[in-house]
Scaffold this active site. Structure first.
Site, short mmCIF file in Angstrom:
data_model
loop_
_atom_site.label_atom_id
_atom_site.label_comp_id
_atom_site.label_asym_id
_atom_site.label_seq_id
_atom_site.Cartn_x
_atom_site.Cartn_y
_atom_site.Cartn_z
N GLN A 123 -7.11 -6.68 -7.75
CA GLN A 123 -6.91 -7.37 -9.01
C GLN A 123 -8.25 -7.55 -9.72
O GLN A 123 -9.22 -7.99 -9.11
CB GLN A 123 -6.26 -8.72 -8.78
CG GLN A 123 -4.83 -8.63 -8.28
CD GLN A 123 -3.86 -8.15 -9.35
OE1 GLN A 123 -4.14 -8.25 -10.54
NE2 GLN A 123 -2.73 -7.63 -8.92
N GLU A 167 2.27 0.34 2.97
CA GLU A 167 1.36 0.78 1.92
C GLU A 167 1.12 2.28 2.06
O GLU A 167 0.97 2.79 3.18
CB GLU A 167 0.03 0.02 2.02
CG GLU A 167 -1.10 0.55 1.16
CD GLU A 167 -0.79 0.59 -0.32
OE1 GLU A 167 -1.10 1.60 -0.97
OE2 GLU A 167 -0.21 -0.40 -0.83
N ASP A 174 5.03 -5.54 -4.64
CA ASP A 174 4.06 -5.51 -5.73
C ASP A 174 3.82 -4.05 -6.11
O ASP A 174 2.77 -3.48 -5.81
CB ASP A 174 2.75 -6.18 -5.28
CG ASP A 174 1.71 -6.25 -6.39
OD1 ASP A 174 2.06 -5.97 -7.55
OD2 ASP A 174 0.55 -6.56 -6.08
N CYS A 225 3.35 -5.99 -12.96
CA CYS A 225 2.32 -5.96 -14.01
C CYS A 225 2.85 -5.31 -15.29
O CYS A 225 2.07 -5.13 -16.24
CB CYS A 225 1.07 -5.22 -13.53
SG CYS A 225 1.35 -3.52 -13.01
#
Length: 429
Positions: A257, A310, A359, A386
C-alpha cells in the site's frame, strides 16, 4: 476559437476521474449521438459538476461512442474548486492527480458519489457510503502521502511521468504527493539515463529510503547502480495493528500500500469487519506479503488457522519471513483462481473456511473466484477493493450465489486522485 475547443455545461461525476457533459445536438435539429436533443457524451477531466468550461477535445471522431476532453478554462466555477495542488497533473499533464483542483472534503464526496452509483448500477444495491480520511491527511492538505513513486527519464535525462493516456514523458520539478523522505532524495534535480525507470521507496516507519533504477538497486550518492551482490533490495515496513507493532520485510518493487497510513487503516478495518474469529479457519486470498495474514493469525488464536493464497512468488517469500514462527498459518503459492477451482494441487488445503478475506487486484476477483468462495459457504466474507466498479460487479456475483451485502466502509487512501479503497462485508442471505 480553436477548433478543438468546445464550450460545455458540466453534468454529473462519472467513475474514472471525470464528469459527464453532452455536446449539444446540431442546430438543424438532427439527432446527436445519443438520440434527438441529447447530444454526444463527452467525458471531461479537470472540472466539477455545475461548471461551465471551455474544453479541449483529446479523443473524438464520428465513429467514437463518446468523446474525451480536458477543461482548459473555467467560465463558471464550482464552489468546490480550489487552486490546483499539482498543476503538472492538470490539462495536458501527467496522470495521477486528476482531482488536485477539488477541495479535499469535496474529493471525498466525489468518491462517495461514485461508490453509490456503482453499487446501484452494477450490484442493484442502494447504499450511501461516506469516505473516511486517513490520519494526518487533513493537516497535510491531502499531500505528502505516497511512500512509493515511479518515474521515468525523458529524452534529456530528466525524471518525470507519462502524460495521461500517453507514453509521452513530461519532466517534473516536484511530486507533491510524495512523502517528505522521498522529496529529500532530490530525484528531480538529477540527470538519468534517457528512458530509465526510477522507483523510490521510503517506508513510513523510518527505514532508510531505497531507489531502484530499471529494477536494480541504485547508489544515489555515487550516481550509479550498486554493484554489491548483497545490495539492499527490500525495506522494512512497520505497521501498528491492534496495539501491536509488526515488521514486514517487503521487496522494493513488490506490491505494498502506497499511502503512509494505508496498511494500518486497512488492517484495522479488516479486523473490525471480521469480528470475533477466535478458533475459526480463515482463508486469506490475494494475501500478498502478509499484511492481513499476520493480524488475522493473532485474532484466530492457537486453536484457529489461516490459509493464505498468493500468486506472486516474491510476495510469498516476504510473507514467509514474517509468519515462519506462526504454526497456525499455511502459505500457498498459486493463482487464486486455479487454487479455488481445484486446478492447482494446492487446492487440497482449501476445503473449508469459516470466514474468507480477499484483496484482489484492481480488476476484482471475478465470477469464477466468487462462486468458488461461495461454494465453501463461509459465515462471512470480507472484501477489500481498490475499484468500486469491480467491487460492485463482484457483489452482484455474490448475490447470485446466495450472499447479501452487509457493512461497507470507504477510505480516501489516494487523495488528489479518483481512487478509493473499500472494505465490504458479505453475509449469507
Amino acid at each position: 476559437m480553436d477548433s478543438d475547443l468546445i464550450e460545455l455545461e458540466i453534468g454529473p461525476i462519472a467513475h474514472g476521474g471525470h464528469c459527464v457533459a453532452r455536446l449539444d445536438a446540431v442546430d438543424d435539429g438532427t439527432s446527436g449521438a445519443d438520440g434527438p436533443g441529447r447530444g454526444r457524451v463527452v467525458f471531461v477531466r479537470h472540472t466539477l459538476p455545475g461548471e461551465r468550461v471551455l474544453a479541449r477535445l483529446t479523443e473524438s471522431g464520428e465513429g467514437a461512442t463518446f468523446w474525451r476532453a480536458d477543461a482548459v478554462e473555467v467560465l463558471v466555477a464550482s464552489p468546490d474548486r480550489v487552486p490546483s495542488a499539482w498543476p503538472a497533473a492538470g490539462p495536458g499533464g501527467v496522470g495521477g492527480g486528476e482531482l488536485a483542483h477539488v477541495a479535499l472534503p469535496a474529493q471525498r464526496a466525489w468518491k462517495s458519489t461514485v461508490i453509490a452509483e456503482q453499487l446501484s448500477r452494477l450490484a442493484h444495491v442502494e447504499r450511501e457510503v461516506p469516505v473516511e480520511g486517513a490520519p494526518g491527511d487533513d493537516e497535510r492538505g491531502g499531500l505528502g502521502w505516497r511512500t512509493r513513486i515511479e518515474l521515468v527519464a525523458d529524452a534529456s535525462g530528466r525524471a518525470g511521468m507519462s502524460k495521461f493516456r500517453s507514453h509521452d514523458v513530461l519532466a517534473l520539478d516536484s511530486m507533491p504527493l510524495a512523502s517528505e523522505a522521498i522529496v529529500a532524495l532530490d530525484l528531480f534535480s538529477k540527470t538519468w539515463r534517457p528512458g530509465a525507470r526510477i522507483e523510490a521507496v521510503a517506508p513510513a516507519g523510518g527505514d532508510a529510503p531505497l531507489v531502484l533504477v530499471d529494477g536494480e538497486p541504485f547508489d544515489l550518492r555515487r550516481g550509479r547502480p550498486d554493484p554489491r551482490p548483497n545490495a539492499r533490495s527490500s525495506v522494512n515496513e512497520i505497521v501498528e495493528i491492534a496495539g501491536r507493532t509488526h515488521v514486514f520485510r517487503v521487496g522494493a518493487s513488490a506490491f505494498w500500500q502506497v499511502h503512509r497510513e494505508a496498511p494500518g487503516v486497512l488492517a484495522r478495518a479488516v479486523l473490525e469487519a471480521l469480528g470475533d474469529v477466535e478458533g475459526a479457519t480463515v482463508l486469506d486470498l490475494y494475501s500478498g506479503s502478509g499484511l492481513f495474514t499476520v493480524p488475522i493469525s493473532e485474532a484466530v488464536g492457537p486453536t484457529g488457522a489461516v490459509v493464505a493464497v498468493e500468486g506472486d512468488a516474491r510476495a510469498v517469500r516476504d510473507a514467509r519471513r514474517v509468519v515462519h514462527d506462526r504454526p497456525n498459518v499455511e502459505l500457498l503459492q498459486g493463482d487464486v483462481g486455479r487454487v479455488m477451482t481445484g486446478e492447482d494441487d494446492s487446492s487440497s488445503s482449501v476445503v473449508h473456511a469459516d470466514v474468507v478475506v480477499l484483496d484482489p487486484p484492481r480488476v476484482g476477483a471475478g465470477r469464477v473466484v466468487v462462486e468458488a468462495i461461495a461454494a465453501l459457504r463461509p459465515e462471512r466474507v470480507v472484501y477489500v477493493a481498490c475499484d468500486p466498479a469491480a467491487l460492485a460487479r463482484d457483489i452482484a456475483y455474490f448475490a447470485g450465489a446466495g450472499y447479501t451485502l452487509g457493512d461497507v466502509r470507504a477510505f480516501d487512501l489516494f487523495p488528489m486522485t479518483h481512487h478509493v479503497e473499500c472494505v465490504a462485508v458479505l453475509l449469507p442471505a
